[in-house]
Motif scaffolding. Structure first.
Motif, PDB file in Angstrom:
ATOM      1  N   ILE A 269       8.443 -29.335 -13.722  1.00 46.95           N
ATOM      2  CA  ILE A 269       7.877 -29.584 -15.049  1.00 46.95           C
ATOM      3  C   ILE A 269       7.788 -28.283 -15.840  1.00 46.95           C
ATOM      4  N   LEU A 270       7.328 -27.223 -15.217  1.00 44.82           N
ATOM      5  CA  LEU A 270       7.256 -25.924 -15.899  1.00 44.82           C
ATOM      6  C   LEU A 270       8.657 -25.431 -16.271  1.00 44.82           C
ATOM      7  N   GLU A 271       9.623 -25.614 -15.379  1.00 42.51           N
ATOM      8  CA  GLU A 271      11.006 -25.223 -15.677  1.00 42.51           C
ATOM      9  C   GLU A 271      11.560 -26.040 -16.840  1.00 42.51           C
ATOM     10  N   ALA A 272      11.239 -27.327 -16.874  1.00 37.45           N
ATOM     11  CA  ALA A 272      11.702 -28.185 -17.977  1.00 37.45           C
ATOM     12  C   ALA A 272      11.107 -27.712 -19.302  1.00 37.45           C
ATOM     13  N   LEU A 273       9.823 -27.394 -19.307  1.00 40.79           N
ATOM     14  CA  LEU A 273       9.189 -26.883 -20.529  1.00 40.79           C
ATOM     15  C   LEU A 273       9.897 -25.637 -21.029  1.00 40.79           C
ATOM     16  N   ARG A 274      10.187 -24.723 -20.119  1.00 40.52           N
ATOM     17  CA  ARG A 274      10.855 -23.483 -20.509  1.00 40.52           C
ATOM     18  C   ARG A 274      12.278 -23.758 -20.991  1.00 40.52           C
ATOM     19  N   SER A 275      12.990 -24.651 -20.314  1.00 42.10           N
ATOM     20  CA  SER A 275      14.380 -24.906 -20.679  1.00 42.10           C
ATOM     21  C   SER A 275      14.492 -25.636 -22.010  1.00 42.10           C
ATOM     22  N   ILE A 276      13.542 -26.483 -22.327  1.00 48.04           N
ATOM     23  CA  ILE A 276      13.564 -27.192 -23.605  1.00 48.04           C
ATOM     24  C   ILE A 276      13.354 -26.195 -24.737  1.00 48.04           C
ATOM     25  N   GLY A 277      12.495 -25.226 -24.520  1.00 49.80           N
ATOM     26  CA  GLY A 277      12.377 -24.100 -25.445  1.00 49.80           C
ATOM     27  C   GLY A 277      11.671 -24.366 -26.770  1.00 49.80           C
ATOM     28  N   ARG A 278      10.966 -25.461 -26.863  1.00 51.28           N
ATOM     29  CA  ARG A 278      10.203 -25.781 -28.072  1.00 51.28           C
ATOM     30  C   ARG A 278       9.068 -26.703 -27.651  1.00 51.28           C
ATOM     31  N   PRO A 279       8.054 -26.866 -28.489  1.00 50.37           N
ATOM     32  CA  PRO A 279       7.026 -27.850 -28.140  1.00 50.37           C
ATOM     33  C   PRO A 279       7.687 -29.218 -27.935  1.00 50.37           C
ATOM     34  N   CYS A 280       7.324 -29.903 -26.867  1.00 49.82           N
ATOM     35  CA  CYS A 280       7.978 -31.163 -26.555  1.00 49.82           C
ATOM     36  C   CYS A 280       6.986 -32.198 -26.054  1.00 49.82           C
ATOM     37  N   THR A 281       7.391 -33.437 -26.105  1.00 49.67           N
ATOM     38  CA  THR A 281       6.539 -34.522 -25.635  1.00 49.67           C
ATOM     39  C   THR A 281       6.671 -34.663 -24.121  1.00 49.67           C
ATOM     40  N   SER A 282       5.739 -35.389 -23.547  1.00 49.94           N
ATOM     41  CA  SER A 282       5.824 -35.651 -22.109  1.00 49.94           C
ATOM     42  C   SER A 282       7.093 -36.433 -21.785  1.00 49.94           C
ATOM     43  N   MET A 283       7.532 -37.304 -22.692  1.00 48.04           N
ATOM     44  CA  MET A 283       8.769 -38.061 -22.441  1.00 48.04           C
ATOM     45  C   MET A 283       9.990 -37.140 -22.484  1.00 48.04           C
ATOM     46  N   ASP A 284       9.965 -36.098 -23.322  1.00 48.13           N
ATOM     47  CA  ASP A 284      11.055 -35.113 -23.307  1.00 48.13           C
ATOM     48  C   ASP A 284      11.164 -34.484 -21.922  1.00 48.13           C
ATOM     49  N   ILE A 285      10.025 -34.177 -21.335  1.00 44.72           N
ATOM     50  CA  ILE A 285       9.990 -33.561 -20.002  1.00 44.72           C
ATOM     51  C   ILE A 285      10.502 -34.547 -18.957  1.00 44.72           C
ATOM     52  N   VAL A 286      10.076 -35.806 -19.069  1.00 45.41           N
ATOM     53  CA  VAL A 286      10.527 -36.844 -18.135  1.00 45.41           C
ATOM     54  C   VAL A 286      12.051 -36.925 -18.131  1.00 45.41           C
ATOM     55  N   LYS A 287      12.649 -36.886 -19.301  1.00 47.57           N
ATOM     56  CA  LYS A 287      14.106 -37.033 -19.398  1.00 47.57           C
ATOM     57  C   LYS A 287      14.847 -35.881 -18.724  1.00 47.57           C
ATOM     58  N   VAL A 288      14.202 -34.730 -18.609  1.00 45.78           N
ATOM     59  CA  VAL A 288      14.803 -33.591 -17.906  1.00 45.78           C
ATOM     60  C   VAL A 288      14.529 -33.690 -16.404  1.00 45.78           C
ATOM     61  N   VAL A 289      13.263 -33.861 -16.044  1.00 48.90           N
ATOM     62  CA  VAL A 289      12.864 -33.839 -14.634  1.00 48.90           C
ATOM     63  C   VAL A 289      13.374 -35.064 -13.874  1.00 48.90           C
ATOM     64  N   TYR A 290      13.378 -36.206 -14.532  1.00 47.96           N
ATOM     65  CA  TYR A 290      13.768 -37.455 -13.881  1.00 47.96           C
ATOM     66  C   TYR A 290      15.121 -37.949 -14.394  1.00 47.96           C
ATOM     67  N   SER A 291      16.031 -37.048 -14.689  1.00 46.31           N
ATOM     68  CA  SER A 291      17.322 -37.435 -15.267  1.00 46.31           C
ATOM     69  C   SER A 291      18.145 -38.332 -14.344  1.00 46.31           C
ATOM     70  N   ALA A 292      17.915 -38.261 -13.049  1.00 47.06           N
ATOM     71  CA  ALA A 292      18.675 -39.073 -12.099  1.00 47.06           C
ATOM     72  C   ALA A 292      18.035 -40.443 -11.845  1.00 47.06           C
TER      73      ALA A 292
END
Length: 128
Positions: free
Chosen positions: A37-60
């Motif tokens: 989750i922390l890596e996803a926040l950093r990789s997105i690189g902007r304020p993001c929603t929890s669903m933005d994080i879900v789409k990165v962390v749970y992409s599979a």
């Protein structure tokens, strides 16, 4: 970790006969997810929603499972917020910050009107 139980009864799945080992596995899995989750926040690189994080962390994972995954991510984010590792902003707070950086107040007002209210945006507290 020292557990003095003979077995545990999880919310789903079979009875666990080796509770100390299973709890250690749960903790390791939670710690791994927190790092993701922390890596996803950093990789997105902007304020993001929890669903933005879900789409990165749970992409599979199937998108039909995203709502359940989002509840899990929010719990992690709240824990990380309590530890000072992430912070929350509303759309209007983000827009207000943008007002200061904009050349004209008119541009900032137009952008603010486009933002959705009621959505929380998460950001890492610093470059970790």
């Amino acid at each position: 970790l020292k557990v003095e139980a003979a077995c545990i009864y999880p919310g789903h799945g079979p009875v666990v006969e080796s509770p100390e080992q299973k709890i250690s596995e749960y903790i390791q899995h939670r710690n791994k997810r927190e790092k993701q989750i922390l890596e996803a926040l950093r990789s997105i690189g902007r304020p993001c929603t929890s669903m933005d994080i879900v789409k990165v962390v749970y992409s599979a994972v199937s998108p039909t499972l995203y709502p359940a995954a989002e509840r899990n991510v929010v719990q992690h984010l709240l824990k990380l917020k309590g530890e000072g590792l992430v912070f929350i902003q509303t759309a209007s707070e983000i827009a207000s910050s943008a007002v200061e950086a904009k050349a004209t107040e008119k541009e900032a007002k137009e952008e603010e009107e486009e933002e959705e209210e009621g959505i929380l945006f998460w950001s890492p507290a610093s470059k970790l």
